[in-house]
Design a protein around this motif. Sequence first.
Motif, mmCIF file in Angstrom:
data_model
loop_
_atom_site.group_PDB
_atom_site.id
_atom_site.type_symbol
_atom_site.label_atom_id
_atom_site.label_comp_id
_atom_site.label_asym_id
_atom_site.label_seq_id
_atom_site.Cartn_x
_atom_site.Cartn_y
_atom_site.Cartn_z
ATOM 1 N N SER A 65 0.956 -1.296 0.076
ATOM 2 C CA SER A 65 -0.054 -0.430 0.166
ATOM 3 C C SER A 65 0.851 1.533 0.098
ATOM 4 O O SER A 65 0.440 2.182 -0.949
ATOM 5 C CB SER A 65 -1.295 -0.349 1.158
ATOM 6 N N CYS A 66 2.476 1.058 0.972
ATOM 7 C CA CYS A 66 3.036 2.481 1.222
ATOM 8 C C CYS A 66 3.225 3.025 -0.309
ATOM 9 O O CYS A 66 3.217 3.284 -1.235
ATOM 10 C CB CYS A 66 3.904 2.489 1.841
ATOM 11 N N ILE A 67 3.755 1.622 -1.034
ATOM 12 C CA ILE A 67 4.242 1.608 -2.539
ATOM 13 C C ILE A 67 3.152 1.871 -3.147
ATOM 14 O O ILE A 67 3.934 2.986 -4.273
ATOM 15 C CB ILE A 67 4.999 0.187 -2.682
ATOM 16 N N VAL A 68 2.816 1.421 -3.576
ATOM 17 C CA VAL A 68 1.332 1.974 -4.667
ATOM 18 C C VAL A 68 1.179 4.137 -3.951
ATOM 19 O O VAL A 68 1.034 4.210 -4.945
ATOM 20 C CB VAL A 68 -0.111 0.676 -4.101
ATOM 21 N N ARG A 69 1.058 4.097 -2.643
ATOM 22 C CA ARG A 69 0.753 5.255 -2.423
ATOM 23 C C ARG A 69 2.085 5.791 -3.417
ATOM 24 O O ARG A 69 1.661 7.191 -3.574
ATOM 25 C CB ARG A 69 0.696 5.460 -1.110
ATOM 26 N N ILE A 70 2.882 6.035 -3.149
ATOM 27 C CA ILE A 70 3.830 6.269 -3.122
ATOM 28 C C ILE A 70 4.226 6.761 -4.659
ATOM 29 O O ILE A 70 4.641 7.746 -5.706
ATOM 30 C CB ILE A 70 5.250 5.678 -2.575
ATOM 31 N N ALA A 71 4.189 5.929 -5.593
ATOM 32 C CA ALA A 71 4.315 5.729 -6.803
ATOM 33 C C ALA A 71 2.804 6.536 -7.487
ATOM 34 O O ALA A 71 3.547 7.132 -8.291
ATOM 35 C CB ALA A 71 3.745 4.015 -8.127
ATOM 36 N N THR A 79 -5.024 14.271 -9.512
ATOM 37 C CA THR A 79 -6.076 13.853 -10.356
ATOM 38 C C THR A 79 -7.249 13.568 -9.122
ATOM 39 O O THR A 79 -6.553 12.816 -8.231
ATOM 40 C CB THR A 79 -5.778 13.149 -11.105
ATOM 41 N N VAL A 80 -8.206 13.199 -10.233
ATOM 42 C CA VAL A 80 -8.994 12.411 -9.397
ATOM 43 C C VAL A 80 -9.371 11.419 -8.873
ATOM 44 O O VAL A 80 -9.872 11.085 -7.468
ATOM 45 C CB VAL A 80 -10.604 12.403 -9.992
ATOM 46 N N LEU A 81 -8.038 10.514 -9.713
ATOM 47 C CA LEU A 81 -7.884 8.778 -9.306
ATOM 48 C C LEU A 81 -6.896 9.160 -7.932
ATOM 49 O O LEU A 81 -6.887 8.398 -6.611
ATOM 50 C CB LEU A 81 -7.401 8.394 -10.539
ATOM 51 N N TYR A 82 -6.087 9.565 -7.748
ATOM 52 C CA TYR A 82 -5.214 9.740 -6.912
ATOM 53 C C TYR A 82 -6.141 10.115 -5.589
ATOM 54 O O TYR A 82 -6.096 9.572 -4.116
ATOM 55 C CB TYR A 82 -3.805 11.167 -7.049
ATOM 56 N N ASN A 83 -6.051 11.666 -5.511
ATOM 57 C CA ASN A 83 -7.091 12.469 -4.943
ATOM 58 C C ASN A 83 -8.686 11.202 -3.914
ATOM 59 O O ASN A 83 -8.245 11.752 -2.122
ATOM 60 C CB ASN A 83 -7.169 13.782 -4.756
ATOM 61 N N VAL A 84 -9.236 11.248 -5.198
ATOM 62 C CA VAL A 84 -10.256 10.034 -4.504
ATOM 63 C C VAL A 84 -9.747 8.922 -4.251
ATOM 64 O O VAL A 84 -9.763 8.514 -2.435
ATOM 65 C CB VAL A 84 -11.439 10.726 -5.186
ATOM 66 N N LEU A 85 -9.405 8.521 -4.587
ATOM 67 C CA LEU A 85 -9.184 6.528 -4.480
ATOM 68 C C LEU A 85 -8.316 6.412 -4.196
ATOM 69 O O LEU A 85 -7.972 5.499 -3.338
ATOM 70 C CB LEU A 85 -9.516 6.065 -6.228
ATOM 71 N N ILE A 86 -7.166 6.371 -4.577
ATOM 72 C CA ILE A 86 -5.948 5.558 -3.780
ATOM 73 C C ILE A 86 -5.591 6.258 -2.337
ATOM 74 O O ILE A 86 -5.231 5.158 -2.002
ATOM 75 C CB ILE A 86 -5.169 6.433 -5.726
ATOM 76 N N VAL A 87 -5.394 7.588 -2.247
ATOM 77 C CA VAL A 87 -5.111 8.256 -1.117
ATOM 78 C C VAL A 87 -6.496 7.480 -0.302
ATOM 79 O O VAL A 87 -5.562 6.787 0.866
ATOM 80 C CB VAL A 87 -5.417 8.906 -0.755
ATOM 81 N N THR A 90 -5.921 3.233 -0.068
ATOM 82 C CA THR A 90 -4.679 2.802 0.650
ATOM 83 C C THR A 90 -3.933 3.357 1.655
ATOM 84 O O THR A 90 -2.881 2.276 3.017
ATOM 85 C CB THR A 90 -3.171 3.426 -0.317
ATOM 86 N N GLN A 91 -4.274 4.371 1.826
ATOM 87 C CA GLN A 91 -4.696 4.917 3.364
ATOM 88 C C GLN A 91 -5.682 4.218 4.836
ATOM 89 O O GLN A 91 -5.089 3.373 5.602
ATOM 90 C CB GLN A 91 -5.756 6.692 3.962
ATOM 91 N N ALA A 92 -6.484 3.309 3.586
ATOM 92 C CA ALA A 92 -7.477 2.037 5.555
ATOM 93 C C ALA A 92 -6.986 0.845 4.591
ATOM 94 O O ALA A 92 -7.153 -0.084 6.419
ATOM 95 C CB ALA A 92 -8.567 1.971 4.184
ATOM 96 N N MET A 93 -5.872 0.307 4.016
ATOM 97 C CA MET A 93 -5.327 -0.886 4.412
ATOM 98 C C MET A 93 -4.383 -0.968 4.969
ATOM 99 O O MET A 93 -4.187 -1.500 5.250
ATOM 100 C CB MET A 93 -4.907 -1.048 2.671
#
Length: 187
Positions: A65-71, A79-87, A90-93
């Motif tokens: 999750s940390c690697i996915v978040r940083i990458a 972007t909406v993808l990063y700000n809404v979904l990925i953050v 990954t934070q929840a995981m």
Amino acid sequence: KNSIVIGYVLGLSIQVIISYYFSTQIGIYLTYIYLYIVAYYVGYKWNRVTSKIMMIISLSITAISCIVRIASKLLFDNTVLYNVLIVGYTQAMIAFCIFLIFNCIFKNSKENKIIKFLDSISFNIYLVHYMYIVGPIRLMGITKSFSINVIITITITLVTAYVLKAIVDTLNIIIDKKKSIIKCNNA
């Protein structure tokens, strides 16, 4: 089980559509709502069995999750993808896996009333703290004293988390009563 997966996929689809076409902020709040529902379900089904394998899996998922978040930050920042979904996810995981790791480490320790209380509202704290720190109801700049701001923010966060827990507990009682009434009527 299939209806839960279908419901979550449908909810995720609605979240993506709302985030891209209407409001990113609503999409972020939907993340918290969906995670609350998932956490409630996991907590309801949780059997408190811990093992070294669970700890290793949790550490691995945390690292991934940390690697996915940083990458993703490097590739999709702001972007909406990063700000809404990925953050959000990954934070929840990471938070969930940290919970599992602590559960494995402290599984044989004695109960502490303060820890037990904070444990009972911990996910609610997670859900509401952001809005008081940097979100729409920002309390961190309410006075000129950082210490007083922190005390106010922690207090309001704990009270809000407790009220949210009380609401959910009340709804659970109502739902359980309706289930028992339905069960009696069908018998």
